[in-house]
Write a protein that holds these residues in place. Structure first.
Motif, short mmCIF file in Angstrom:
data_model
loop_
_atom_site.label_atom_id
_atom_site.label_comp_id
_atom_site.label_asym_id
_atom_site.label_seq_id
_atom_site.Cartn_x
_atom_site.Cartn_y
_atom_site.Cartn_z
N LEU A 1 3.13 17.38 -5.10
CA LEU A 1 2.91 15.96 -4.87
C LEU A 1 1.45 15.66 -5.14
O LEU A 1 0.56 16.28 -4.54
N TRP A 2 1.19 14.73 -6.06
CA TRP A 2 -0.17 14.37 -6.47
C TRP A 2 -0.47 12.95 -6.04
O TRP A 2 0.36 12.05 -6.21
N GLN A 3 -1.67 12.74 -5.48
CA GLN A 3 -2.01 11.42 -4.96
C GLN A 3 -3.51 11.17 -5.05
O GLN A 3 -4.32 12.07 -4.75
N GLY A 4 -3.89 9.97 -5.48
CA GLY A 4 -5.28 9.55 -5.44
C GLY A 4 -5.63 8.96 -4.09
O GLY A 4 -4.83 8.21 -3.52
N ASP A 5 -6.80 9.29 -3.57
CA ASP A 5 -7.12 8.82 -2.22
C ASP A 5 -7.61 7.38 -2.19
O ASP A 5 -7.82 6.81 -1.11
N GLU A 6 -7.77 6.74 -3.36
CA GLU A 6 -8.15 5.32 -3.40
C GLU A 6 -7.05 4.47 -4.03
O GLU A 6 -7.30 3.38 -4.53
N ASP A 7 -5.84 4.97 -3.98
CA ASP A 7 -4.69 4.25 -4.53
C ASP A 7 -4.43 2.99 -3.70
O ASP A 7 -4.23 3.07 -2.49
N LYS A 8 -4.42 1.83 -4.36
CA LYS A 8 -4.17 0.57 -3.67
C LYS A 8 -2.69 0.19 -3.65
O LYS A 8 -2.31 -0.75 -2.96
N MET A 9 -1.87 0.91 -4.40
CA MET A 9 -0.44 0.61 -4.45
C MET A 9 0.37 1.51 -3.54
O MET A 9 1.38 1.08 -2.96
N VAL A 10 -0.05 2.76 -3.42
CA VAL A 10 0.67 3.73 -2.60
C VAL A 10 -0.30 4.31 -1.59
O VAL A 10 -1.25 5.00 -1.96
#
Length: 437
Positions: free
Chosen positions: A382-391
């Protein structure tokens, strides 16, 4: 002095202006009854009947979308892509990438995101031929039902799309097991694959996967806090999709209040890095040299990491790009992400159906899933950006805590569009194919 009829009409106008929308969405029957009760108090039978008929027609037209323009049918868009015919008679369009099927060591099915299509594979097509040959993967992207040239599926569910993927893999002779990777709303689809076809998977990658705020596994305070990080118009859009899905078409086409900012691709839903990446893509400058600044960081790029510093991929002058006005930002976003073929069959069976399925009531909770690879024969990432405004990153962190068999990669400084960086896309594929737990 105003007579009773004038006062009644003045009251009705004020009522409709201030209260009617909220009432229509959340207390439809009760408030319509009150509305008619007020009208019935001072009007003749013929007028009441005409108003009733007019309102019924308006409600029907407002809540019932036009039929989709199905590809290959009279009046519909032409068929230009290879397609398979599914067991239920629907057609699924697809596109092939990488090495040939016959020589491939790994076979991957890629699931595109919201308001996207088979041509959008993050940065897979930007990977160098040497990397593709080294890894030896064959990747197939496809149009999810209703998108591009795939037939709509009015009864689409998380299970049905997983079974579509399984049928696509069988048609293409992918063998007993294959890999799946999905971005954004496509990442959410991967949860369905882990639930319904785990026996067919060799590995899975969820890339910034959209979350459903109503999954019961989330603590109420955590999901509520994350929910209110959205723009108010997106909060309302998801409320409608979850609580009153039959109003989804009306809500997203009415002109009284702003509908989904995500669907409209408003700049406010993108992080600073997202806008910079989209700007570079739009300018035709998205390549390894610009993304990395200089090869210094690329040579030493490590793929067995949990956290990436996104700033390391950019020279300072690239990070200082400033888009001057919102209009320029919107033009850049539209030129990069919009394709007229994406929703050529209609919006209802594409983005509206995504909303109803993605944020509706699910038959399972992803946080109840068991490890599909108990013997370490595959991995889930699972990959995720810590500044994602959508998720919201907070919900992804919670999922990773609840499911320790997931390899969680959080990318510092990144928003939702980090897979547009070819080196990160390469890292995602290498982790999926080569890493073990």
């Amino acid at each position: 002095m105003k007579n009773l009829g004038d006062k009644l009409w003045e009251f009705i106008v004020n009522f409709v202006t201030i209260k009617f929308l909220w009432a229509f969405v959340f207390n439809y029957s009760l408030w319509i009854f009150i509305f008619f009760l007020l009208i019935f108090a001072g009007m003749q039978k013929e007028i009441r009947a005409a108003l009733l008929f007019g309102l019924v027609v308006w409600v029907y037209q407002a809540t019932n979308p036009p039929p989709p323009k199905i590809c290959g049918t009279p009046g519909g868009p032409p068929v230009t892509a290879p397609r398979i015919k599914l067991r239920d008679g629907r057609y699924l369009a697809y596109k092939e990438h990488g090495v040939s099927r016959e020589t491939a060591k790994y076979k991957i099915i890629h699931v595109h995101g919201f308001a996207s299509m088979r041509h959008n594979t993050m940065s897979v097509e930007k990977l160098s031929p040497e990397v593709v040959e080294e890894l030896g993967f064959h990747l197939v992207s496809f149009d999810r039902p209703g998108y591009g040239e795939s037939d709509p599926h009015p009864k689409r569910t998380p299970e049905s799309i997983a079974l579509d993927i399984e049928e696509l893999a069988d048609h293409l002779e992918f063998g007993s097991r294959f890999y799946v990777m999905g971005f954004s709303m496509g990442g959410q689809v991967v949860w369905g694959c882990l639930k319904y076809i785990p026996h067919r998977l060799a590995g899975a990658a969820l890339i910034a996967p959209v979350v459903n705020y109503w999954w019961p596994g989330f603590p109420a305070n955590l999901s509520t806090e994350a929910y209110y990080l959205q723009l108010p118009q997106d909060q309302w859009t998801l409320r409608v999709a979850h609580h009153a899905p039959w109003l989804t078409y009306w809500w997203n086409t009415q002109k009284w209040f702003p509908a989904s900012a995500v669907a409209a691709r408003k700049p406010e839903v993108f992080s600073r890095q997202d806008l910079e990446l989209l700007s570079m893509v739009a300018d035709g400058r998205m390549n390894m040299e610009l993304a990395c600044g200089k090869p210094r960081h690329c040579r030493n790029f490590q793929f067995s990491f949990d956290i990436l510093e996104a700033e390391e991929f950019f020279e300072p002058e690239v990070l200082e790009i400033q888009l001057e006005i919102d209009l320029d930002q919107q033009m850049i976003i539209d030129s990069t992400l919009r394709n007229p073929q994406t929703m050529q069959q209609g919006k209802f069976e594409t983005i509206h159906r995504d909303m109803m399925v993605g944020f509706g009531k699910w038959e399972f909770d992803p946080m109840d899933l068991e490890n599909p690879f108990p013997d370490n024969e595959g991995t889930v990432h699972l990959w995720q950006g810590d500044e994602d405004k959508m998720v919201p990153v907070s919900l992804q962190r919670y999922i990773a805590q609840r499911l320790p068999w997931i390899n969680y990669h959080e990318i510092s400084g990144s928003g939702h569009m980090f897979p547009y960086i070819p080196e990160i896309c390469e890292a995602i594929i290498k982790a999926l194919l080569l890493e073990k737990n």
